[in-house]
Design a protein around this motif. Sequence first.
Motif, PDB file in Angstrom:
ATOM      1  N   LEU A  92       0.844  -1.211   0.000  1.00 18.16           N
ATOM      2  CA  LEU A  92       0.000   0.000   0.000  1.00 18.16           C
ATOM      3  C   LEU A  92       0.872   1.251   0.000  1.00 18.16           C
ATOM      4  O   LEU A  92       0.614   2.197  -0.742  1.00 18.16           O
ATOM      5  CB  LEU A  92      -0.939  -0.006   1.218  1.00 18.16           C
ATOM      6  CG  LEU A  92      -1.711   1.301   1.464  1.00 18.16           C
ATOM      7  CD1 LEU A  92      -2.625   1.649   0.307  1.00 18.16           C
ATOM      8  CD2 LEU A  92      -2.516   1.215   2.764  1.00 18.16           C
ATOM      9  N   GLU A  93       1.905   1.244   0.818  1.00 15.38           N
ATOM     10  CA  GLU A  93       2.802   2.412   0.890  1.00 15.38           C
ATOM     11  C   GLU A  93       3.444   2.683  -0.472  1.00 15.38           C
ATOM     12  O   GLU A  93       3.499   3.826  -0.927  1.00 15.38           O
ATOM     13  CB  GLU A  93       3.896   2.191   1.958  1.00 15.38           C
ATOM     14  CG  GLU A  93       3.469   2.587   3.349  1.00 15.38           C
ATOM     15  CD  GLU A  93       2.708   3.913   3.407  1.00 15.38           C
ATOM     16  OE1 GLU A  93       3.262   4.935   2.949  1.00 15.38           O
ATOM     17  OE2 GLU A  93       1.560   3.938   3.896  1.00 15.38           O
ATOM     18  N   ALA A  94       3.888   1.611  -1.124  1.00 17.51           N
ATOM     19  CA  ALA A  94       4.513   1.754  -2.445  1.00 17.51           C
ATOM     20  C   ALA A  94       3.510   2.337  -3.442  1.00 17.51           C
ATOM     21  O   ALA A  94       3.851   3.203  -4.252  1.00 17.51           O
ATOM     22  CB  ALA A  94       5.038   0.407  -2.922  1.00 17.51           C
ATOM     23  N   ALA A  95       2.267   1.889  -3.348  1.00 23.40           N
ATOM     24  CA  ALA A  95       1.225   2.391  -4.259  1.00 23.40           C
ATOM     25  C   ALA A  95       0.969   3.878  -3.998  1.00 23.40           C
ATOM     26  O   ALA A  95       0.809   4.666  -4.925  1.00 23.40           O
ATOM     27  CB  ALA A  95      -0.052   1.584  -4.082  1.00 23.40           C
ATOM     28  N   LYS A  96       0.950   4.246  -2.718  1.00 24.50           N
ATOM     29  CA  LYS A  96       0.736   5.660  -2.380  1.00 24.50           C
ATOM     30  C   LYS A  96       1.879   6.519  -2.911  1.00 24.50           C
ATOM     31  O   LYS A  96       1.650   7.629  -3.391  1.00 24.50           O
ATOM     32  CB  LYS A  96       0.630   5.821  -0.861  1.00 24.50           C
ATOM     33  CG  LYS A  96      -0.719   5.399  -0.307  1.00 24.50           C
ATOM     34  CD  LYS A  96      -0.760   5.680   1.187  1.00 24.50           C
ATOM     35  CE  LYS A  96      -2.146   5.433   1.755  1.00 24.50           C
ATOM     36  NZ  LYS A  96      -2.124   5.541   3.230  1.00 24.50           N
ATOM     37  N   GLN A  97       3.099   6.008  -2.806  1.00 23.55           N
ATOM     38  CA  GLN A  97       4.267   6.732  -3.356  1.00 23.55           C
ATOM     39  C   GLN A  97       4.087   6.952  -4.859  1.00 23.55           C
ATOM     40  O   GLN A  97       4.305   8.047  -5.362  1.00 23.55           O
ATOM     41  CB  GLN A  97       5.548   5.910  -3.131  1.00 23.55           C
ATOM     42  CG  GLN A  97       5.970   5.803  -1.684  1.00 23.55           C
ATOM     43  CD  GLN A  97       6.535   7.119  -1.165  1.00 23.55           C
ATOM     44  OE1 GLN A  97       7.195   7.842  -1.896  1.00 23.55           O
ATOM     45  NE2 GLN A  97       6.226   7.452   0.081  1.00 23.55           N
ATOM     46  N   ARG A  98       3.670   5.881  -5.547  1.00 22.10           N
ATOM     47  CA  ARG A  98       3.486   5.989  -6.998  1.00 22.10           C
ATOM     48  C   ARG A  98       2.437   7.038  -7.343  1.00 22.10           C
ATOM     49  O   ARG A  98       2.570   7.777  -8.288  1.00 22.10           O
ATOM     50  CB  ARG A  98       3.021   4.631  -7.578  1.00 22.10           C
ATOM     51  CG  ARG A  98       4.125   3.676  -7.906  1.00 22.10           C
ATOM     52  CD  ARG A  98       3.603   2.479  -8.676  1.00 22.10           C
ATOM     53  NE  ARG A  98       2.724   1.632  -7.892  1.00 22.10           N
ATOM     54  CZ  ARG A  98       3.152   0.618  -7.124  1.00 22.10           C
ATOM     55  NH1 ARG A  98       4.433   0.346  -7.045  1.00 22.10           N
ATOM     56  NH2 ARG A  98       2.286  -0.097  -6.440  1.00 22.10           N
ATOM     57  N   ARG A  99       1.392   7.057  -6.556  1.00 23.58           N
ATOM     58  CA  ARG A  99       0.286   7.977  -6.828  1.00 23.58           C
ATOM     59  C   ARG A  99       0.464   9.307  -6.099  1.00 23.58           C
ATOM     60  O   ARG A  99      -0.423  10.155  -6.184  1.00 23.58           O
ATOM     61  CB  ARG A  99      -1.043   7.318  -6.463  1.00 23.58           C
ATOM     62  CG  ARG A  99      -1.380   6.172  -7.419  1.00 23.58           C
ATOM     63  CD  ARG A  99      -2.546   5.344  -6.920  1.00 23.58           C
ATOM     64  NE  ARG A  99      -3.763   6.106  -6.747  1.00 23.58           N
ATOM     65  CZ  ARG A  99      -4.612   6.404  -7.704  1.00 23.58           C
ATOM     66  NH1 ARG A  99      -4.394   5.997  -8.925  1.00 23.58           N
ATOM     67  NH2 ARG A  99      -5.699   7.111  -7.452  1.00 23.58           N
ATOM     68  N   LYS A 100       1.570   9.428  -5.381  1.00 30.43           N
ATOM     69  CA  LYS A 100       1.930  10.667  -4.666  1.00 30.43           C
ATOM     70  C   LYS A 100       0.794  11.120  -3.744  1.00 30.43           C
ATOM     71  O   LYS A 100       0.383  12.272  -3.732  1.00 30.43           O
ATOM     72  CB  LYS A 100       2.288  11.768  -5.661  1.00 30.43           C
ATOM     73  CG  LYS A 100       3.468  11.370  -6.537  1.00 30.43           C
ATOM     74  CD  LYS A 100       4.002  12.522  -7.358  1.00 30.43           C
ATOM     75  CE  LYS A 100       5.244  12.139  -8.134  1.00 30.43           C
ATOM     76  NZ  LYS A 100       5.058  10.976  -9.036  1.00 30.43           N
ATOM     77  N   LEU A 101       0.275  10.161  -2.962  1.00 28.79           N
ATOM     78  CA  LEU A 101      -0.805  10.489  -2.015  1.00 28.79           C
ATOM     79  C   LEU A 101      -0.205  10.789  -0.633  1.00 28.79           C
ATOM     80  O   LEU A 101       0.764  10.196  -0.256  1.00 28.79           O
ATOM     81  CB  LEU A 101      -1.795   9.321  -1.920  1.00 28.79           C
ATOM     82  CG  LEU A 101      -2.606   9.058  -3.184  1.00 28.79           C
ATOM     83  CD1 LEU A 101      -3.464   7.817  -3.003  1.00 28.79           C
ATOM     84  CD2 LEU A 101      -3.489  10.238  -3.536  1.00 28.79           C
TER      85      LEU A 101
END
Length: 366
Positions: A357-366
């Motif tokens: 989830l953290e990696a996904a948030k980084q990708r989406r810059k959330l």
Amino acid sequence: MKAIVKTTPAPGAEFLEKALPQIAPDQVLIKVRATSICGTDVHIYKWDPWAQGRIGEKRLPQILGHEVAGDVVEVGAHVKRIKLGDYISAETHIYHPGDLTALLGQFHIGERMKILGVDCDGAFAEYFAVPESVCWINDPALPPEVATVQEPLGNATYTVLGEDADVAGKSVVILGDGPAALLAVGVARVCGLTSIGLVGKYDFNLDIAKKMGADYVLYANDPDVDRVAFVKEQTGGYGTDIVCEMAGSQQALDEGFKMLRRGGRFSAFGIASQSPLLIDYNNGIVFKGAQIYGINGRKMFDTWYRVRNFLASGRLDISPVITHMLTLDQYVTGFDLMITRPRASAKIVLFPDPAELEAAKQRRKL
Ligand code: ZN
């Protein structure tokens, strides 16, 4: 492993410790990286009349979920095509190879077809087992939060393209504003439709439709708007070439067949909470020369192939439709978001591993 399980014939689901699935010789074991909530899961979660009839008390407990992306960690003795470490998504329709439809190449509508997470344990878990026959190897460029949404994006693609994929330069009206309808807007854009309208109820979703490339949006519940007249105005007075019915309501059927031009095509995807519904048979279909396609799932694997290419090429960006990302154990929040009206969510992705989830948030810059 942890899993979201329907345990009792009542609303809700439990987050439980379950044994790792034992794979059959034709199956593979998948470690889930991302999984997303579909309207079907909501029916089961709520335990509505459809879920009661389709699943029934006797099959409980059962793990929910079917939209998924993950890695193959074990392969059965008879598995040939899929390899350890493959990054896959699963076609939800698990076909029976002996069905007439399978022999005719219509794998998605077999009589003995089973649906993942509906007719057997699903993917809202750390691991799930699935036959290799329905595994689709993902493009490695697709992040898991996008790869999991390929399944409903496939619905959207099949609804827009129909059987003949004759869409370039044509007009479409999409009825409904759920995630599949919003994805259909993006598909219509990338496939070269030139007038794309969407009829929906909720501001949050209509805004996403605009971001996905809708030329216009209309409120389904505004009594002062003549939606049929508006669509005719947009289309030179003829009516739209294509209607994608993705709401499953009497109003959408009434207005959809009126919006459709003579000789146009009507894709029927929305599932009605009550059936049968009424259609103006003479004027809506016969005299109009309408073509009607029932859209059940995705074409295997033609739709998957196109969807992967839309995404991997960067031609289609579905990120506006992915509105929430949560860990798997936050599923109650996810289902509440799906159920709350007016809607303030579209596609909700769950991650068993918080690091993912953290990696996904980084990708989406959330
Ligand atoms: Zn789904």
